[in-house]
Enzyme design. Structure first.
Site, PDB file in Angstrom:
ATOM      1  N   ILE A   1       0.860  -1.170   0.000  1.00 32.42           N
ATOM      2  CA  ILE A   1       0.000   0.000   0.000  1.00 32.42           C
ATOM      3  C   ILE A   1       0.905   1.231   0.000  1.00 32.42           C
ATOM      4  O   ILE A   1       1.820   1.348   0.825  1.00 32.42           O
ATOM      5  CB  ILE A   1      -0.918   0.043   1.239  1.00 32.42           C
ATOM      6  N   CYS A   2       0.673   2.146  -0.942  1.00 25.93           N
ATOM      7  CA  CYS A   2       1.394   3.421  -0.983  1.00 25.93           C
ATOM      8  C   CYS A   2       2.908   3.189  -1.017  1.00 25.93           C
ATOM      9  O   CYS A   2       3.412   2.427  -1.834  1.00 25.93           O
ATOM     10  CB  CYS A   2       0.960   4.273   0.205  1.00 25.93           C
ATOM     11  N   THR A   3       3.657   3.828  -0.100  1.00 25.00           N
ATOM     12  CA  THR A   3       5.120   3.718  -0.123  1.00 25.00           C
ATOM     13  C   THR A   3       5.627   2.373   0.380  1.00 25.00           C
ATOM     14  O   THR A   3       6.843   2.142   0.393  1.00 25.00           O
ATOM     15  CB  THR A   3       5.755   4.844   0.708  1.00 25.00           C
TER      16      THR A   3
END
Length: 347
Positions: free
Chosen positions: A123-125
């Site tokens: 998720i994301c970074t």
């Protein structure tokens, strides 16, 4: 009244591990897990569809970037010792992810557990953690738009998709920022339990829609929100809603009731791109959604989204996505897999 779907499958209690660490974004952790947990209300009686666990270096409290605390139920060491196979290995993003790129315990955990997982998710970074662990080598991946150029620079063996809200490449799934993790989780539910269940989960979660991964995180729709000039804003909306129309500068200027020269200048001032560039971006965005969600032929998709020919669409896809429209569909069209069982190794 909640309607439950009777799904006959032995693939219940899919073990899902979500990696958390100091400075993690709380919604990156909780959002996807809540989507998976909500599935239990729609697939009939019996065992839970997912066995969800938050895992960290040590069991106990983990302070998120918000200052709130998440509780990890178990530790990396315990999982590596006792879990020979898991269904889904997830890692969240957040401001703390930068410092975790050099955390040997976290990287060892990811490298050890990845071959034991049916699929791997960031998720994301969290995508940068996967990349640092060597799990994105020669794969296509997405992350938060701000970090896309950084990931591209730091990990040249990863093909970074700057636009998609989530990407699937083999058994590895990556997503853009925050709420796109919930979109990705819905895609996992659709793969595991089918479209009807995923749609029920989306409705129950009061999500606007089930967004395909091809929808852009930072492109036509966000540029449309940026324009302050009402006439340009209206033109942007018109393009998004009517990608199959001719959409020439002449027709768009007439729609905005401006001269062509004035329209082109004000359009670029407001959006930072030319009308032609924006139209192509909007059409690629629309085509990606159609390719992911329908059986329409490539020629039909080209006509429906304004490219006029499959060849023109192919060239546009190579410019924006790096592959042809046909290759995009082959790789990323969502297909349900309700009977799949957890297994070791990449899938």
């Amino acid at each position: 009244m909640i309607q439950k779907h009777d799904i006959q499958t032995e693939a219940r209690n899919r073990r899902v591990l979500m990696v958390a660490y100091p400075g993690v974004h709380q919604l990156d952790v909780i959002g996807p897990l809540e989507i998976l947990a909500t599935t239990q209300f729609f697939i009939g009686d019996g065992d839970l569809p997912y066995d969800l666990k938050i895992v960290a270096v040590q069991a106990g409290p983990v302070k998120a970037s918000s200052g709130l605390t998440i509780t990890a139920e178990t530790s990396f060491a315990d999982v590596m010792k006792h879990d020979d196979e898991i269904d889904t290995l997830m890692v969240a993003g957040g401001h703390g992810s930068s410092s975790q790129l050099k955390n040997p315990k976290l990287l060892e955990f990811m490298q050890t557990m990845a071959p034991r997982a049916r699929r791997i998710v960031s998720i994301c970074t969290g995508a940068l953690i996967l990349a640092e662990a060597g799990l994105l080598k020669n794969k296509r991946a997405s992350t938060h738009w701000f970090w896309c150029p950084i990931m591209e620079n730091e990990y040249p063996d990863v093909t970074v998709d700057h636009e998609a809200i989530y990407v699937r490449d083999g058994n590895v799934w990556t997503s853009a920022g925050v709420t796109s993790g919930m979109d990705l989780a819905l895609a996992l539910v659709e793969m595991d339990w089918g479209h009807k269940v995923a749609l029920e989960v989306a409705r129950f979660s009061v999500m606007y829609m089930m967004r395909p991964g091809g929808q852009s995180q930072f492109s036509a729709h966000l540029l449309a929100q940026r324009a302050e000039d009402p006439a340009i804003n209206d033109a942007l909306s018109f393009i998004l809603e009517n990608p199959a129309d001719p959409l020439t500068v002449t027709s768009l200027a007439a729609h905005a009731m401006m001269s062509e020269r004035t329209f082109a200048r004000r359009f670029k001032d407001e959006t930072g791109v030319t009308p032609a560039a924006y139209v192509e971006t909007a059409r690629v965005q629309a085509a990606r959604v159609v390719l992911e969600t329908t059986d329409h032929t490539i020629d039909q998709v080209a006509l429906e989204t304004g490219f006029q020919s499959a060849e023109r669409m192919r060239r546009a896809f190579h410019r924006h996505v790096g592959i042809s429209a046909g290759e995009y569909r082959d790789r990323f069209r969502m297909t349900a897999d309700p009977g799949a069982r957890p297994r070791a190794g990449p899938g």
